[in-house]
Design an enzyme around this catalytic site. Sequence first.
Site, PDB file in Angstrom:
ATOM      1  N   CYS A 223      44.028  47.652 -34.635  1.00  0.00           N
ATOM      2  CA  CYS A 223      43.065  46.808 -35.336  1.00  0.00           C
ATOM      3  C   CYS A 223      42.380  47.659 -36.391  1.00  0.00           C
ATOM      4  O   CYS A 223      41.962  48.778 -36.102  1.00  0.00           O
ATOM      5  CB  CYS A 223      42.023  46.277 -34.343  1.00  0.00           C
ATOM      6  SG  CYS A 223      40.704  45.355 -35.167  1.00  0.00           S
TER       7      CYS A 223
ATOM      8  N   CYS B 191      42.164  35.568 -36.145  1.00  0.00           N
ATOM      9  CA  CYS B 191      42.928  36.776 -36.453  1.00  0.00           C
ATOM     10  C   CYS B 191      43.648  37.213 -35.187  1.00  0.00           C
ATOM     11  O   CYS B 191      43.029  37.443 -34.156  1.00  0.00           O
ATOM     12  CB  CYS B 191      41.978  37.880 -36.936  1.00  0.00           C
ATOM     13  SG  CYS B 191      42.843  39.455 -37.197  1.00  0.00           S
TER      14      CYS B 191
ATOM     15  N   GLY C 150      29.161  48.138 -27.167  1.00  0.00           N
ATOM     16  CA  GLY C 150      29.223  49.548 -27.543  1.00  0.00           C
ATOM     17  C   GLY C 150      28.370  50.356 -26.597  1.00  0.00           C
ATOM     18  O   GLY C 150      27.183  50.082 -26.464  1.00  0.00           O
TER      19      GLY C 150
ATOM     20  N   CYS D 163      38.110  37.068 -35.149  1.00  0.00           N
ATOM     21  CA  CYS D 163      38.909  37.862 -34.200  1.00  0.00           C
ATOM     22  C   CYS D 163      39.074  37.155 -32.864  1.00  0.00           C
ATOM     23  O   CYS D 163      38.084  36.843 -32.185  1.00  0.00           O
ATOM     24  CB  CYS D 163      38.205  39.197 -33.991  1.00  0.00           C
ATOM     25  SG  CYS D 163      38.819  40.124 -32.575  1.00  0.00           S
TER      26      CYS D 163
ATOM     27  N   SER E 265      36.614  41.082 -15.936  1.00  0.00           N
ATOM     28  CA  SER E 265      37.220  40.521 -17.147  1.00  0.00           C
ATOM     29  C   SER E 265      38.180  39.367 -16.878  1.00  0.00           C
ATOM     30  O   SER E 265      38.391  38.527 -17.747  1.00  0.00           O
ATOM     31  CB  SER E 265      37.936  41.629 -17.928  1.00  0.00           C
ATOM     32  OG  SER E 265      38.906  42.252 -17.107  1.00  0.00           O
TER      33      SER E 265
ATOM     34  N   ASN F   5      28.966  46.341 -37.844  1.00  0.00           N
ATOM     35  CA  ASN F   5      30.018  46.076 -36.862  1.00  0.00           C
ATOM     36  C   ASN F   5      31.273  45.705 -37.642  1.00  0.00           C
ATOM     37  O   ASN F   5      31.273  44.696 -38.354  1.00  0.00           O
ATOM     38  CB  ASN F   5      29.580  44.914 -35.941  1.00  0.00           C
ATOM     39  CG  ASN F   5      30.666  44.449 -34.971  1.00  0.00           C
ATOM     40  OD1 ASN F   5      30.674  43.290 -34.584  1.00  0.00           O
ATOM     41  ND2 ASN F   5      31.577  45.324 -34.573  1.00  0.00           N
ATOM     42  N   GLY F   6      32.312  46.560 -37.528  1.00  0.00           N
ATOM     43  CA  GLY F   6      33.539  46.309 -38.269  1.00  0.00           C
ATOM     44  C   GLY F   6      33.994  47.550 -39.002  1.00  0.00           C
ATOM     45  O   GLY F   6      33.564  48.657 -38.680  1.00  0.00           O
TER      46      GLY F   6
ATOM     47  N   ASP G 195      44.451  39.122 -15.334  1.00  0.00           N
ATOM     48  CA  ASP G 195      43.605  39.962 -16.181  1.00  0.00           C
ATOM     49  C   ASP G 195      43.679  39.430 -17.615  1.00  0.00           C
ATOM     50  O   ASP G 195      44.564  38.629 -17.939  1.00  0.00           O
ATOM     51  CB  ASP G 195      44.030  41.430 -16.105  1.00  0.00           C
ATOM     52  CG  ASP G 195      42.862  42.368 -16.433  1.00  0.00           C
ATOM     53  OD1 ASP G 195      41.785  41.880 -16.845  1.00  0.00           O
ATOM     54  OD2 ASP G 195      43.028  43.589 -16.260  1.00  0.00           O
ATOM     55  N   ASP G 196      42.753  39.867 -18.453  1.00  0.00           N
ATOM     56  CA  ASP G 196      42.693  39.319 -19.811  1.00  0.00           C
ATOM     57  C   ASP G 196      43.634  40.024 -20.773  1.00  0.00           C
ATOM     58  O   ASP G 196      44.024  39.461 -21.787  1.00  0.00           O
ATOM     59  CB  ASP G 196      41.267  39.421 -20.351  1.00  0.00           C
ATOM     60  CG  ASP G 196      40.884  40.862 -20.539  1.00  0.00           C
ATOM     61  OD1 ASP G 196      40.733  41.575 -19.522  1.00  0.00           O
ATOM     62  OD2 ASP G 196      40.786  41.310 -21.694  1.00  0.00           O
TER      63      ASP G 196
ATOM     64  N   CYS H 166      30.873  47.819 -32.088  1.00  0.00           N
ATOM     65  CA  CYS H 166      29.435  47.727 -32.311  1.00  0.00           C
ATOM     66  C   CYS H 166      28.825  46.367 -32.018  1.00  0.00           C
ATOM     67  O   CYS H 166      29.501  45.337 -32.067  1.00  0.00           O
ATOM     68  CB  CYS H 166      29.094  48.044 -33.767  1.00  0.00           C
ATOM     69  SG  CYS H 166      29.578  49.673 -34.238  1.00  0.00           S
TER      70      CYS H 166
ATOM     71  N   TYR I  40      38.095  38.766 -24.593  1.00  0.00           N
ATOM     72  CA  TYR I  40      37.510  39.802 -23.750  1.00  0.00           C
ATOM     73  C   TYR I  40      36.116  40.276 -24.160  1.00  0.00           C
ATOM     74  O   TYR I  40      35.249  40.442 -23.322  1.00  0.00           O
ATOM     75  CB  TYR I  40      38.449  41.008 -23.709  1.00  0.00           C
ATOM     76  CG  TYR I  40      37.819  42.238 -23.124  1.00  0.00           C
ATOM     77  CD1 TYR I  40      37.548  42.318 -21.747  1.00  0.00           C
ATOM     78  CD2 TYR I  40      37.455  43.311 -23.925  1.00  0.00           C
ATOM     79  CE1 TYR I  40      36.957  43.444 -21.203  1.00  0.00           C
ATOM     80  CE2 TYR I  40      36.867  44.445 -23.379  1.00  0.00           C
ATOM     81  CZ  TYR I  40      36.618  44.504 -22.024  1.00  0.00           C
ATOM     82  OH  TYR I  40      36.025  45.615 -21.484  1.00  0.00           O
TER      83      TYR I  40
ATOM     84  N   CYS J  64      46.353  42.181 -33.958  1.00  0.00           N
ATOM     85  CA  CYS J  64      46.739  43.192 -32.966  1.00  0.00           C
ATOM     86  C   CYS J  64      47.939  42.725 -32.139  1.00  0.00           C
ATOM     87  O   CYS J  64      48.592  43.534 -31.477  1.00  0.00           O
ATOM     88  CB  CYS J  64      45.559  43.578 -32.073  1.00  0.00           C
ATOM     89  SG  CYS J  64      44.820  42.220 -31.182  1.00  0.00           S
TER      90      CYS J  64
END
Lengths: 463, 463, 463, 463
Positions: free
Chosen positions: B391, B439, B36, B246, B293, B113-114, B354-355, B8, B252, B442
């Site tokens: 995540c 964080c 989003g 995060c 990206s 968002n979250g 790439d990322d 989001c 990204y 992931c």
Amino acid sequence: MDKPQEECGVLGLWSQAPLDVAGLLHLGLLALQHRGQEAAGIAVTDGKEFLVEKDLGLVHQVFTEERLGRLRLPGARMGLAHTRYSTTGSNLRFNAQPLTARTAHGVLAIAHNGNFVNAKPLRDRLLQEGATFQSTSDTEVMLLLLARLPHLSLPEAALEAMRRLEGGYSILLMDRKTLLALRDPHGVRPLAIGKAPWGYAFASEPPALALLGAEYLRDVRPGEVVWVEEGELQSLQALPPNPTPCAFEWIYFARPDSLLDGTEAYAARVRMGEELFREAPAEADMVVPVPDSGIGAAIGYARASGLPLEYGLYKNPYAGRTFIQPTQELRDLKTRLKLSPTSAVRGKRVVLIDDSIVRGTTSRHIVALLKEAGAKEVHFRVSSPPIRFPCYYGIDTAARKELIAAQKSLEEIRAYIGADSLAFLSEEGVKRAIGGPVCLACFNGRYPAGVPEEGEKLALELL
Amino acid sequence: MDKPQEECGVLGLWSQAPLDVAGLLHLGLLALQHRGQEAAGIAVTDGKEFLVEKDLGLVHQVFTEERLGRLRLPGARMGLAHTRYSTTGSNLRFNAQPLTARTAHGVLAIAHNGNFVNAKPLRDRLLQEGATFQSTSDTEVMLLLLARLPHLSLPEAALEAMRRLEGGYSILLMDRKTLLALRDPHGVRPLAIGKAPWGYAFASEPPALALLGAEYLRDVRPGEVVWVEEGELQSLQALPPNPTPCAFEWIYFARPDSLLDGTEAYAARVRMGEELFREAPAEADMVVPVPDSGIGAAIGYARASGLPLEYGLYKNPYAGRTFIQPTQELRDLKTRLKLSPTSAVRGKRVVLIDDSIVRGTTSRHIVALLKEAGAKEVHFRVSSPPIRFPCYYGIDTAARKELIAAQKSLEEIRAYIGADSLAFLSEEGVKRAIGGPVCLACFNGRYPAGVPEEGEKLALELL
Amino acid sequence: MDKPQEECGVLGLWSQAPLDVAGLLHLGLLALQHRGQEAAGIAVTDGKEFLVEKDLGLVHQVFTEERLGRLRLPGARMGLAHTRYSTTGSNLRFNAQPLTARTAHGVLAIAHNGNFVNAKPLRDRLLQEGATFQSTSDTEVMLLLLARLPHLSLPEAALEAMRRLEGGYSILLMDRKTLLALRDPHGVRPLAIGKAPWGYAFASEPPALALLGAEYLRDVRPGEVVWVEEGELQSLQALPPNPTPCAFEWIYFARPDSLLDGTEAYAARVRMGEELFREAPAEADMVVPVPDSGIGAAIGYARASGLPLEYGLYKNPYAGRTFIQPTQELRDLKTRLKLSPTSAVRGKRVVLIDDSIVRGTTSRHIVALLKEAGAKEVHFRVSSPPIRFPCYYGIDTAARKELIAAQKSLEEIRAYIGADSLAFLSEEGVKRAIGGPVCLACFNGRYPAGVPEEGEKLALELL
Amino acid sequence: MDKPQEECGVLGLWSQAPLDVAGLLHLGLLALQHRGQEAAGIAVTDGKEFLVEKDLGLVHQVFTEERLGRLRLPGARMGLAHTRYSTTGSNLRFNAQPLTARTAHGVLAIAHNGNFVNAKPLRDRLLQEGATFQSTSDTEVMLLLLARLPHLSLPEAALEAMRRLEGGYSILLMDRKTLLALRDPHGVRPLAIGKAPWGYAFASEPPALALLGAEYLRDVRPGEVVWVEEGELQSLQALPPNPTPCAFEWIYFARPDSLLDGTEAYAARVRMGEELFREAPAEADMVVPVPDSGIGAAIGYARASGLPLEYGLYKNPYAGRTFIQPTQELRDLKTRLKLSPTSAVRGKRVVLIDDSIVRGTTSRHIVALLKEAGAKEVHFRVSSPPIRFPCYYGIDTAARKELIAAQKSLEEIRAYIGADSLAFLSEEGVKRAIGGPVCLACFNGRYPAGVPEEGEKLALELL
């Protein structure tokens, strides 16, 4: 968009066995969308039924699932498609292509990239002879000429029509049986031939062939008529070739991965950047491209100069698709929607690279954005010469009085856009980067394929 | 798209005088569209009327001229907006945000968002107490908690709700009078404050503030509640801060020009590329980014290595907006629609940047494209560590069994994607490039803000 | 339209085996379209998935092929549907029904015809207890009451809710397992039960049952709760019956072929025409109905009087579906679009029959049309009494100050509409024609099922 | 629908001063919608711009607010409009009218009701001379003939074209200056002239004139060309008149309130009912019309017989606008959607009145409905003779092999539809009811205005 506008992309295929013709053409059109964003159309036939769907809008807007469904003939083996930049309003839906007509040859469909400079006198004569037109497009004159030659085969009639028509054009034409590809003797607009397991395809640019599953074979030669007969590619050199392909295809229009008359656009753009550094070096800390049109030349300029390349301007991929209410409040803010600077430019001397300048308004806006973001100096470098003349062969460069380079001196342009220095690539530089004879008429006014008598491209509008 | 999906973006504004609130929020949402792409919504109020429009689709699809017109209240002074990545199908229109409810506080709207990791036990208790839910979104639990605190002011109720909720979240909330911004104590998701001539604004990323005409003031602090009262920005440190934002925002998600907790995404990406070269150099002729990206890291890698950067992959900006009939014939060709190689790679040893890699399918496809175009070697370099864990704080990284790095060894991944060599940036490299605590759950499974009891993010779906 | 507006039609079905529930309900809704033209909705479940589609518009506008397709669950066995007349603007999409809520009973959907007169005090108390509302509809109060009774079965909870709610209402309610039908103790709104080979159905009017392939079994009794359990129809007399069904159902709302509490609407209308002649004969040459609402009574009046019936007014079936630009020029002409006289009336004395007069504007327009077409005299006869009071049980009769009969004497009305004579049917005449106790509150102000405290039907709007 | 299908309605206006031409024509088209429901179009001009909008669909579907807006020229003074019943599929959008062509006369637009029986040989010759066609409509032949006469004025060219064309047709034609109305020498299709304060109007039926604010002046005479010059109505008797107007206009097509060549449709229908009783009385209890087409004749039959008229079949005004999924289950039920019986017929002997029988399927369905509802006997009476021959002048009566009366005897038809008795009105009865010479070709095969050589109306389709 403050860029020259290409007028069209064309695409066609002929298959030995039934195929999802509409689905393939739709996919291929997406690879030609950059050549025209205002209308799109597809015609298909199975030898009996002959279906056409076209409308104003982008390919994905015109070809909804439902509309594409209407084109799916189970036995379809042939079709052609078009994507168009139309110069006027929504009431000109009737100018969307493919144009069709029912003639003594049966139904004909045509898709056209370019312009006929003698369309008006030809049309006036046809009208006096009792002809009826459905559009105000110069393309329809070709259809009328073909209809008047009922006793010739379609390739012969096309050859005869090419003798009467002047200008720069690449054309695809079909009836229920035959698909033809025509290119004017100067080869102003590109047109490539592809070979697929199922047959043959034609497209304005080779990447569209790949999307049909076809391999690039060669370009249609200037002055050539090519068609498929009994599964074999046939060819007629209708008129003697005198190649001067449009330089702007390499400068800006074509996709970077397009191979045109032997030279790839991306490679040419990198070389233009290198030439540009040699002609106009700058004391600076970094090279920043205007995305996406300036990327190739910026890589060349950075490489030749040894300066670091920085992706200093972010282009929002979602800008421009949306409706923005035209209040003053929002219009001012909207200019920030499309491009915004990263902090890399802060305190730096920037070489800003773009491929061309038309009106200068966007360039002025970008220079201001960079300065506001803290750039110490902005040295604007343009990888093509100043545009001073209209194109009569299929590009809308804006009216002459709107072309900043037709109205102002180099120093006046620099002052207007607010750059600390400004330089354009020379005509010689362009030619060296592309590596062959090219049409540079929009830069120098020398028109290889004739000009309209009245000097007025859109004279057909007012019938 | 084979990328982690942000869930989001949020946006809100409070003005002292009537303003084109809907128009501004619509413009700003376009700057958050990348966060989003599956639903969008806007709520506005003039203190009396309270209007909401939302639907599945991109911002420009949801907000047609007509729909935006329905939101234009002449006296509007406040509003909030949301752009959403929803995880399931079209029947989940009721989960589009802003969510609203009519409560003892009056009408409330929320944009989130979250994720709350303890949403399910909280909801089960509320249901037993007679509560009614309209959606299967964890966001609605916050609304219900607020409704149960009718005797507190809205900021006090928000603080109380934050004490009961766990997870990573950035939230905007409004009634007819007050606009509030909340950020969880770990500051997992970003949230910025802007100051405009007419008042205040909040947005997931600062570039959206610029589109509202607001200047970036500061970030909402982890654990803070901020709101506007009598024209003044008010703040409450609801919970003690323990910042671990995060890392993927810098890797990204965020726009390159976004400044997040003091570090710009573009700059961090260039540094990740530089770190990546130091950790994993390659014998090669050129560096090619996966557009768009991989561009930032490719510039860093090229700069650190001294290898030339080449724009060796062209990304078609018109791909992906269109309907493609799912026949096998077309699906195979469609993979060529989005990306195609330029001839620069022919005969060269390429470092491809790439990322991140999620499933590996796209990476495998790109390596094949480059090899087919004549690349001699392809050395794949990834500017983040292998993703191995889900995540729980607002990102959809795909199910664990689809994560290639959770299933295969480095060598197995290399073999699957067909690269000649493969390397990922280390966790330390990421931290150095960003420059603070982040964080990395992931990558390493260490979750700073709790995990759901059931280990199952979408458990709310099945009420 | 200058007619009282019914607020709703409801429809539901329960099947032992999977069925095209959405398709059947859609078909049946078309037979209830006359009960509400401003919104429509359908909910279906297969015991697991629970889908709802609803929107503003006519049934054929809301239920496009695509939207209906989204509702087709292969295993669906139950569903309910609603067609609504909503009293306010497009922003009240959230009031479209079926309303749904996720509660401790699981998902509930409700479809409602009628009104609760004590909705406001109930809602205010629920809000203070922490409840959240999604709409401003009184219907949602019922859902909230059910959610607060988590430990009762759904039929028991419905019975308990009926004890707390006052007014006139027919309701269909379902969770994932059970379909319930409820009718208030006065039976103000109709509700019929049907038996089909596959199970049971409920509908506001019996002709909708026929379209589901169900036979009319009986009406739901006033005060009864009916539901299906293990394939058997179950019933609970929740509250003691005290039947006073709404007379306007027979006068105007119901389809002519609807059998309501034992009396068919068409037969009652013919009898109203016969009663009307007996009470108010006229010296005239012919009887002309206002199409289509006056046809039944005109047949009765012509039969009783021996005067010939003439179809003297043509109603254009295509009027009213289209957008007409509101310029004065066109508005004046538009009044001729809907109705126009035939030459049969020229030089004649006409008895013009309509079922009711609300504002009088349409009546005045029709009389003028007939006179302009050459009618010598126009004797207006109305097959119901003058409407002088608002309805609180589900009909929008227009505000009191707009009701011509609440503002003017009989002679003033006659003068206003320009008729040569005017008469209304008496309350006794209506009762004789229907043949049982009925609610006549809109004529005489005697409300059998209570009135709102504030005397204000829409007080919920402003939360 | 199991009724003969009219092919078109036409409408046009000429004003001395600027007017809302598009708005008026749109309003007027709604009064002609019954003449064609498959396509609609409007052309307007201000003497310079010439705009056309047309598409498949009903008037209210084609003319959305946006589309109508595109036609609003501030200085518009002239326009014409068309509503069409097209005989084939959605790909024939190019046959929607008005058709336009750009010719030596300038732009021409044409709207046509009827058919040219010699269109095919004319078209074949034109093609050999190099002509191009845009449609497969016979109407376009007229445009081509006009284009071939560049040296004549438009009225002279129209006269010359009428000399070459055979068949039944009413046509409106315009360029940027002049509006013309043409009617074939047999006056097969109607065409009326209206006088308005602002100028003149033409329409297929007089009620459409009223909607433009124009008074009915007279009919265009068979063989006449009428046009407006310097504000005066001009006329040319192009061909000698030999009137045989189509009887079906009075039997079914025209609105009841239409005055055609001096006789109103409603009055003629009542007389047909009276004649029908005289020719075919029945022992019965009541007369029931098939709504709405049988109402006029039922009133006449009831009046002549003294039997009571009962509105025994209810027609759902919302049926037929919606999409119904073609599953067998729903198709069976759908037949009940459109018509349903009231209880008045129970236990009664019913005379059922309709205006015509084409395939017999609907008649059979209605008889079954009545019997199921308890009718003791059903005596079917038809107010026109059996249809046995195709129409070549603008009506689609279905293919000959589908016409039940071309395939079966009277007794076989009666048995098929399940009636207890069956009778049709005689040709003499029709003539008496209308009161003048009429075309009865579809009943008796005597074609006053020629037949196509090939005996095949749609031969143009396959170019």
